[in-house]
Design a protein around this motif. Sequence first.
Motif, PDB file in Angstrom:
ATOM      1  N   UNK A   1       0.839  -1.196   0.000  1.00 26.53           N
ATOM      2  CA  UNK A   1       0.000   0.000   0.000  1.00 26.53           C
ATOM      3  C   UNK A   1       0.879   1.254   0.000  1.00 26.53           C
ATOM      4  N   UNK A   2       1.954   1.186   0.771  1.00 27.23           N
ATOM      5  CA  UNK A   2       2.874   2.317   0.860  1.00 27.23           C
ATOM      6  C   UNK A   2       3.497   2.604  -0.505  1.00 27.23           C
TER       7      UNK A   2
ATOM      8  N   UNK B   1       1.702   6.987  -6.540  1.00 31.83           N
ATOM      9  CA  UNK B   1       0.610   7.915  -6.852  1.00 31.83           C
ATOM     10  C   UNK B   1       1.039   9.357  -6.608  1.00 31.83           C
ATOM     11  N   UNK B   2       1.759   9.561  -5.497  1.00 36.23           N
ATOM     12  CA  UNK B   2       2.216  10.919  -5.187  1.00 36.23           C
ATOM     13  C   UNK B   2       3.237  11.389  -6.221  1.00 36.23           C
TER      14      UNK B   2
ATOM     15  N   UNK C   1      -5.890   4.282  -7.588  1.00 33.19           N
ATOM     16  CA  UNK C   1      -6.600   3.367  -8.501  1.00 33.19           C
ATOM     17  C   UNK C   1      -5.912   3.324  -9.862  1.00 33.19           C
ATOM     18  N   UNK C   2      -5.572   4.512 -10.360  1.00 31.19           N
ATOM     19  CA  UNK C   2      -4.951   4.570 -11.682  1.00 31.19           C
ATOM     20  C   UNK C   2      -3.581   3.897 -11.679  1.00 31.19           C
ATOM     21  N   UNK C   3      -2.879   4.043 -10.598  1.00 33.80           N
ATOM     22  CA  UNK C   3      -1.565   3.385 -10.482  1.00 33.80           C
ATOM     23  C   UNK C   3      -1.726   1.865 -10.528  1.00 33.80           C
ATOM     24  N   UNK C   4      -2.675   1.384  -9.763  1.00 37.19           N
ATOM     25  CA  UNK C   4      -2.886  -0.077  -9.714  1.00 37.19           C
ATOM     26  C   UNK C   4      -3.266  -0.593 -11.091  1.00 37.19           C
ATOM     27  N   UNK C   5      -4.167   0.133 -11.762  1.00 38.12           N
ATOM     28  CA  UNK C   5      -4.597  -0.329 -13.092  1.00 38.12           C
ATOM     29  C   UNK C   5      -3.425  -0.301 -14.073  1.00 38.12           C
ATOM     30  N   UNK C   6      -2.605   0.764 -13.989  1.00 38.13           N
ATOM     31  CA  UNK C   6      -1.469   0.851 -14.907  1.00 38.13           C
ATOM     32  C   UNK C   6      -0.508  -0.311 -14.696  1.00 38.13           C
TER      33      UNK C   6
END
Lengths: 107, 226
Positions: A72-73, A79-80, A87-92
Amino acid sequence: MTQKPPVFRKPSRKPREEPPGLDAFAAGAPPALGVSPPAAPAPPVSEPAAVTAPAEESETHGMNVRFTTSEKDTIERLAAKEERSQHQIIKRLLRPVLEGARSSLDG
Amino acid sequence: MLYVIGGQKGGTGKSTLATNLAVALTLRGRQVLLVDTDRQATATHWGDVRQADERLPPVTLVQKTGKLYRTLRDLEDRYQDVIVDAGGFDSVELRTALAAADALYSPVRASQSDLWTLEAMSALVTEARELNERLRAYLVLSMAPTHPSVIETEAARALLGDYPAFTLCDALLRDRKAFRDAVFQGRGVLELGDPKAAHEVSTLTSEILLHDPEAPRVPQALAQAS
Protein backbone atom coordinates in the motif's frame (compact mmCIF):
# COMPACT_ATOMS: atom_id res chain seq x y z
CA MET A 1 -34.40 -38.43 4.79
CA THR A 2 -36.18 -40.50 2.18
CA GLN A 3 -35.25 -40.01 -1.42
CA LYS A 4 -38.13 -38.92 -3.60
CA PRO A 5 -38.76 -41.38 -6.42
CA PRO A 6 -37.85 -39.96 -9.79
CA VAL A 7 -40.76 -38.65 -11.78
CA PHE A 8 -40.68 -39.76 -15.36
CA ARG A 9 -42.07 -37.03 -17.50
CA LYS A 10 -43.74 -37.82 -20.72
CA PRO A 11 -42.13 -35.71 -23.42
CA SER A 12 -43.89 -32.47 -24.16
CA ARG A 13 -46.25 -32.52 -27.10
CA LYS A 14 -45.35 -28.93 -27.82
CA PRO A 15 -43.26 -28.19 -30.90
CA ARG A 16 -39.55 -28.08 -30.16
CA GLU A 17 -38.77 -25.83 -33.07
CA GLU A 18 -39.07 -22.12 -32.60
CA PRO A 19 -42.34 -20.89 -34.08
CA PRO A 20 -42.02 -18.78 -37.23
CA GLY A 21 -42.10 -15.15 -36.29
CA LEU A 22 -40.43 -15.64 -32.89
CA ASP A 23 -37.38 -13.60 -33.85
CA ALA A 24 -39.54 -10.73 -35.03
CA PHE A 25 -41.63 -10.93 -31.86
CA ALA A 26 -38.51 -10.99 -29.68
CA ALA A 27 -37.02 -8.09 -31.59
CA GLY A 28 -40.01 -5.99 -30.62
CA ALA A 29 -38.70 -5.76 -27.05
CA PRO A 30 -37.04 -2.47 -26.19
CA PRO A 31 -33.30 -2.61 -25.54
CA ALA A 32 -32.67 -3.92 -22.06
CA LEU A 33 -31.52 -1.30 -19.61
CA GLY A 34 -28.02 -1.92 -18.36
CA VAL A 35 -27.30 -4.58 -20.95
CA SER A 36 -25.54 -2.53 -23.59
CA PRO A 37 -22.10 -1.69 -22.35
CA PRO A 38 -21.95 2.00 -21.58
CA ALA A 39 -19.78 4.16 -23.74
CA ALA A 40 -16.24 4.37 -22.45
CA PRO A 41 -15.80 7.53 -20.42
CA ALA A 42 -13.47 9.97 -22.05
CA PRO A 43 -10.18 9.94 -20.16
CA PRO A 44 -9.09 13.16 -18.51
CA VAL A 45 -6.68 15.15 -20.62
CA SER A 46 -3.86 14.51 -18.18
CA GLU A 47 -4.57 10.78 -18.15
CA PRO A 48 -2.37 8.50 -20.28
CA ALA A 49 -4.44 6.34 -22.62
CA ALA A 50 -2.83 3.16 -21.26
CA VAL A 51 -4.72 3.56 -17.99
CA THR A 52 -8.19 3.48 -19.51
CA ALA A 53 -9.90 0.24 -20.48
CA PRO A 54 -9.63 -0.79 -24.13
CA ALA A 55 -12.42 0.83 -26.14
CA GLU A 56 -13.90 -2.52 -27.22
CA GLU A 57 -14.18 -3.63 -23.59
CA SER A 58 -15.67 -0.69 -21.77
CA GLU A 59 -17.71 -2.62 -19.20
CA THR A 60 -15.87 -2.56 -15.89
CA HIS A 61 -16.24 -4.42 -12.61
CA GLY A 62 -15.29 -3.49 -9.08
CA MET A 63 -13.21 -5.87 -6.94
CA ASN A 64 -11.97 -5.59 -3.40
CA VAL A 65 -8.30 -6.42 -3.14
CA ARG A 66 -6.34 -6.25 0.08
CA PHE A 67 -2.69 -5.15 0.09
CA THR A 68 -0.04 -5.38 2.75
CA THR A 69 1.15 -2.20 4.41
CA SER A 70 4.34 -2.09 2.36
CA GLU A 71 2.48 -2.71 -0.90
CA LYS A 72 0.00 0.00 0.00
CA ASP A 73 2.87 2.32 0.86
CA THR A 74 4.47 1.71 -2.52
CA ILE A 75 1.21 2.45 -4.30
CA GLU A 76 0.79 5.67 -2.30
CA ARG A 77 4.33 6.80 -3.11
CA LEU A 78 3.91 6.04 -6.81
CA ALA A 79 0.61 7.91 -6.85
CA ALA A 80 2.22 10.92 -5.19
CA LYS A 81 5.17 10.84 -7.53
CA GLU A 82 3.06 10.59 -10.70
CA GLU A 83 0.32 12.87 -9.34
CA ARG A 84 -2.36 10.30 -10.14
CA SER A 85 -4.85 8.37 -8.07
CA GLN A 86 -3.93 5.10 -6.41
CA HIS A 87 -6.60 3.37 -8.50
CA GLN A 88 -4.95 4.57 -11.68
CA ILE A 89 -1.57 3.38 -10.48
CA ILE A 90 -2.89 -0.08 -9.71
CA LYS A 91 -4.60 -0.33 -13.09
CA ARG A 92 -1.47 0.85 -14.91
CA LEU A 93 0.61 -1.77 -13.15
CA LEU A 94 -1.86 -4.62 -13.46
CA ARG A 95 -3.14 -4.27 -17.02
CA PRO A 96 0.06 -5.32 -18.83
CA VAL A 97 0.44 -8.27 -16.46
CA LEU A 98 -3.15 -9.37 -17.05
CA GLU A 99 -2.83 -8.92 -20.81
CA GLY A 100 0.28 -11.10 -20.78
CA ALA A 101 -1.44 -13.70 -18.62
CA ARG A 102 -4.45 -13.78 -20.93
CA SER A 103 -2.24 -14.22 -24.00
CA SER A 104 -0.48 -17.05 -22.25
CA LEU A 105 -3.78 -18.71 -21.28
CA ASP A 106 -5.17 -18.33 -24.80
CA GLY A 107 -2.08 -20.09 -26.03
CA MET B 1 -46.22 -26.90 -16.66
CA LEU B 2 -44.27 -23.89 -17.76
CA TYR B 3 -45.22 -20.78 -15.84
CA VAL B 4 -43.98 -17.29 -16.61
CA ILE B 5 -44.15 -14.75 -13.82
CA GLY B 6 -43.79 -11.41 -15.54
CA GLY B 7 -45.17 -8.02 -16.36
CA GLN B 8 -44.20 -4.56 -17.46
CA LYS B 9 -44.03 -2.90 -14.07
CA GLY B 10 -41.37 -3.30 -11.43
CA GLY B 11 -42.03 -3.76 -7.74
CA THR B 12 -45.26 -5.69 -8.04
CA GLY B 13 -44.04 -8.84 -6.34
CA LYS B 14 -42.99 -11.00 -9.28
CA SER B 15 -39.99 -12.55 -7.56
CA THR B 16 -42.07 -12.93 -4.41
CA LEU B 17 -44.68 -14.85 -6.37
CA ALA B 18 -42.07 -16.89 -8.28
CA THR B 19 -40.13 -17.96 -5.20
CA ASN B 20 -43.22 -18.67 -3.10
CA LEU B 21 -44.82 -20.66 -5.89
CA ALA B 22 -41.58 -22.63 -6.32
CA VAL B 23 -41.54 -23.48 -2.61
CA ALA B 24 -45.26 -24.28 -2.51
CA LEU B 25 -45.01 -26.68 -5.45
CA THR B 26 -41.84 -28.25 -4.02
CA LEU B 27 -43.58 -28.83 -0.68
CA ARG B 28 -46.35 -30.59 -2.61
CA GLY B 29 -43.75 -33.07 -3.82
CA ARG B 30 -43.36 -31.71 -7.33
CA GLN B 31 -40.06 -31.39 -9.17
CA VAL B 32 -39.61 -27.68 -9.71
CA LEU B 33 -37.08 -25.56 -11.57
CA LEU B 34 -36.94 -21.82 -11.06
CA VAL B 35 -35.43 -19.88 -13.97
CA ASP B 36 -34.30 -16.36 -13.15
CA THR B 37 -34.13 -14.16 -16.26
CA ASP B 38 -34.45 -10.90 -14.38
CA ARG B 39 -31.21 -8.93 -14.42
CA GLN B 40 -31.96 -7.75 -10.88
CA ALA B 41 -31.44 -11.43 -9.97
CA THR B 42 -33.65 -11.28 -6.87
CA ALA B 43 -34.63 -14.93 -7.24
CA THR B 44 -30.99 -15.90 -7.68
CA HIS B 45 -29.97 -14.14 -4.47
CA TRP B 46 -32.91 -15.83 -2.76
CA GLY B 47 -31.69 -19.17 -4.11
CA ASP B 48 -28.16 -18.54 -2.85
CA VAL B 49 -29.47 -17.90 0.66
CA ARG B 50 -31.73 -20.94 0.48
CA GLN B 51 -28.95 -23.21 -0.71
CA ALA B 52 -26.89 -22.30 2.33
CA ASP B 53 -29.64 -23.51 4.67
CA GLU B 54 -29.55 -27.30 4.61
CA ARG B 55 -32.79 -27.56 6.59
CA LEU B 56 -34.81 -26.33 3.61
CA PRO B 57 -35.87 -28.57 0.75
CA PRO B 58 -33.80 -27.55 -2.23
CA VAL B 59 -35.29 -25.62 -5.12
CA THR B 60 -33.22 -25.90 -8.27
CA LEU B 61 -32.55 -22.49 -9.78
CA VAL B 62 -30.79 -21.41 -12.95
CA GLN B 63 -30.08 -18.01 -14.43
CA LYS B 64 -30.63 -17.49 -18.12
CA THR B 65 -30.84 -14.44 -20.33
CA GLY B 66 -31.40 -13.93 -24.02
CA LYS B 67 -33.71 -16.06 -26.10
CA LEU B 68 -35.32 -18.72 -23.94
CA TYR B 69 -37.60 -20.72 -26.21
CA ARG B 70 -35.45 -23.79 -26.86
CA THR B 71 -33.95 -23.83 -23.38
CA LEU B 72 -37.38 -23.83 -21.79
CA ARG B 73 -38.63 -26.50 -24.14
CA ASP B 74 -35.75 -28.72 -23.04
CA LEU B 75 -36.17 -27.96 -19.36
CA GLU B 76 -39.88 -28.62 -19.20
CA ASP B 77 -39.32 -32.21 -20.23
CA ARG B 78 -37.12 -32.70 -17.18
CA TYR B 79 -39.19 -30.95 -14.51
CA GLN B 80 -42.83 -31.11 -13.58
CA ASP B 81 -42.94 -27.37 -13.17
CA VAL B 82 -40.70 -24.72 -14.64
CA ILE B 83 -41.23 -21.25 -13.23
CA VAL B 84 -39.68 -18.32 -15.09
CA ASP B 85 -39.14 -15.11 -13.14
CA ALA B 86 -39.12 -12.78 -16.13
CA GLY B 87 -38.72 -9.42 -14.42
CA GLY B 88 -40.76 -6.27 -14.67
CA PHE B 89 -40.28 -5.01 -18.17
CA ASP B 90 -40.79 -5.94 -21.79
CA SER B 91 -37.74 -7.95 -22.80
CA VAL B 92 -36.47 -10.63 -25.15
CA GLU B 93 -36.59 -13.00 -22.18
CA LEU B 94 -40.24 -12.23 -21.43
CA ARG B 95 -41.30 -12.50 -25.08
CA THR B 96 -39.49 -15.75 -25.86
CA ALA B 97 -40.71 -17.26 -22.58
CA LEU B 98 -44.29 -16.33 -23.44
CA ALA B 99 -43.88 -18.06 -26.79
CA ALA B 100 -43.08 -21.29 -24.94
CA ALA B 101 -45.23 -20.98 -21.81
CA ASP B 102 -48.42 -22.63 -20.70
CA ALA B 103 -49.41 -19.77 -18.48
CA LEU B 104 -48.44 -16.24 -17.58
CA TYR B 105 -49.10 -15.00 -14.06
CA SER B 106 -48.71 -11.27 -13.82
CA PRO B 107 -48.87 -9.74 -10.34
CA VAL B 108 -50.42 -6.28 -10.20
CA ARG B 109 -50.92 -3.96 -7.29
CA ALA B 110 -54.17 -2.18 -6.66
CA SER B 111 -52.70 1.10 -7.85
CA GLN B 112 -53.44 3.27 -10.84
CA SER B 113 -49.82 3.21 -12.06
CA ASP B 114 -49.94 -0.59 -12.21
CA LEU B 115 -53.27 -0.61 -13.98
CA TRP B 116 -51.94 1.74 -16.65
CA THR B 117 -49.28 -0.81 -17.65
CA LEU B 118 -51.90 -3.47 -18.29
CA GLU B 119 -52.87 -2.03 -21.65
CA ALA B 120 -49.38 -2.70 -23.03
CA MET B 121 -49.14 -6.07 -21.30
CA SER B 122 -52.51 -7.05 -22.70
CA ALA B 123 -51.31 -6.20 -26.22
CA LEU B 124 -48.15 -8.24 -25.65
CA VAL B 125 -50.15 -11.27 -24.56
CA THR B 126 -52.39 -10.97 -27.61
CA GLU B 127 -49.30 -10.82 -29.82
CA ALA B 128 -47.71 -13.79 -28.03
CA ARG B 129 -50.83 -15.87 -28.59
CA GLU B 130 -50.28 -15.60 -32.34
CA LEU B 131 -47.14 -17.70 -31.75
CA ASN B 132 -48.42 -19.74 -28.85
CA GLU B 133 -52.14 -20.35 -28.88
CA ARG B 134 -52.00 -22.37 -25.66
CA LEU B 135 -50.86 -19.37 -23.65
CA ARG B 136 -53.19 -18.61 -20.76
CA ALA B 137 -52.75 -15.30 -18.97
CA TYR B 138 -53.77 -14.45 -15.43
CA LEU B 139 -53.53 -11.42 -13.20
CA VAL B 140 -52.75 -11.86 -9.53
CA LEU B 141 -53.73 -9.02 -7.27
CA SER B 142 -50.56 -8.50 -5.27
CA MET B 143 -49.48 -6.46 -2.26
CA ALA B 144 -53.13 -5.72 -1.57
CA PRO B 145 -53.82 -3.68 1.59
CA THR B 146 -54.30 -5.83 4.66
CA HIS B 147 -56.85 -3.54 6.29
CA PRO B 148 -60.29 -5.08 5.78
CA SER B 149 -61.98 -1.71 5.42
CA VAL B 150 -59.84 -0.68 2.47
CA ILE B 151 -62.05 -0.90 -0.60
CA GLU B 152 -59.14 -0.25 -2.98
CA THR B 153 -58.81 -3.98 -3.55
CA GLU B 154 -62.40 -4.41 -4.63
CA ALA B 155 -62.18 -1.34 -6.90
CA ALA B 156 -59.05 -2.80 -8.50
CA ARG B 157 -60.79 -6.13 -8.98
CA ALA B 158 -63.55 -4.36 -10.88
CA LEU B 159 -61.04 -2.53 -13.09
CA LEU B 160 -58.94 -5.65 -13.75
CA GLY B 161 -61.97 -7.30 -15.26
CA ASP B 162 -61.69 -4.85 -18.16
CA TYR B 163 -58.75 -6.68 -19.75
CA PRO B 164 -60.10 -9.62 -21.74
CA ALA B 165 -56.60 -10.95 -22.49
CA PHE B 166 -56.35 -11.85 -18.80
CA THR B 167 -58.30 -13.83 -16.25
CA LEU B 168 -58.15 -12.45 -12.74
CA CYS B 169 -57.22 -15.01 -10.08
CA ASP B 170 -59.61 -15.34 -7.17
CA ALA B 171 -56.75 -15.69 -4.72
CA LEU B 172 -54.69 -12.63 -3.89
CA LEU B 173 -51.51 -11.82 -2.01
CA ARG B 174 -51.63 -9.08 0.59
CA ASP B 175 -48.88 -6.71 1.63
CA ARG B 176 -47.45 -8.65 4.56
CA LYS B 177 -44.10 -8.45 6.29
CA ALA B 178 -43.82 -12.23 6.02
CA PHE B 179 -43.33 -11.96 2.27
CA ARG B 180 -40.43 -9.54 2.71
CA ASP B 181 -38.90 -11.66 5.49
CA ALA B 182 -39.17 -14.81 3.42
CA VAL B 183 -37.19 -13.34 0.51
CA PHE B 184 -34.34 -12.35 2.83
CA GLN B 185 -34.28 -15.81 4.42
CA GLY B 186 -34.37 -17.78 1.18
CA ARG B 187 -37.71 -19.22 2.19
CA GLY B 188 -41.30 -19.28 1.12
CA VAL B 189 -43.91 -17.95 3.52
CA LEU B 190 -45.12 -21.55 3.87
CA GLU B 191 -41.86 -22.12 5.74
CA LEU B 192 -42.37 -19.17 8.07
CA GLY B 193 -44.83 -18.83 10.90
CA ASP B 194 -47.31 -16.41 9.37
CA PRO B 195 -50.56 -18.36 8.87
CA LYS B 196 -52.29 -15.60 6.87
CA ALA B 197 -49.49 -15.27 4.32
CA ALA B 198 -49.18 -19.05 4.16
CA HIS B 199 -52.91 -19.39 3.55
CA GLU B 200 -52.75 -16.86 0.71
CA VAL B 201 -49.92 -18.68 -1.04
CA SER B 202 -51.48 -22.07 -0.48
CA THR B 203 -54.82 -20.90 -1.90
CA LEU B 204 -53.17 -19.30 -4.91
CA THR B 205 -51.07 -22.41 -5.58
CA SER B 206 -54.16 -24.61 -5.51
CA GLU B 207 -55.89 -22.25 -7.91
CA ILE B 208 -52.89 -22.22 -10.25
CA LEU B 209 -52.80 -26.04 -10.28
CA LEU B 210 -56.49 -26.10 -11.13
CA HIS B 211 -55.84 -23.81 -14.10
CA ASP B 212 -53.93 -26.65 -15.74
CA PRO B 213 -56.36 -28.00 -18.33
CA GLU B 214 -54.72 -31.42 -18.04
CA ALA B 215 -54.98 -31.56 -14.25
CA PRO B 216 -57.03 -34.45 -12.93
CA ARG B 217 -60.49 -33.21 -12.01
CA VAL B 218 -62.45 -34.19 -8.94
CA PRO B 219 -66.00 -35.01 -9.99
CA GLN B 220 -68.28 -32.20 -8.83
CA ALA B 221 -70.55 -34.46 -6.78
CA LEU B 222 -67.51 -35.90 -4.98
CA ALA B 223 -66.11 -32.43 -4.34
CA GLN B 224 -69.39 -31.26 -2.86
CA ALA B 225 -69.68 -34.36 -0.69
CA SER B 226 -66.21 -33.88 0.80
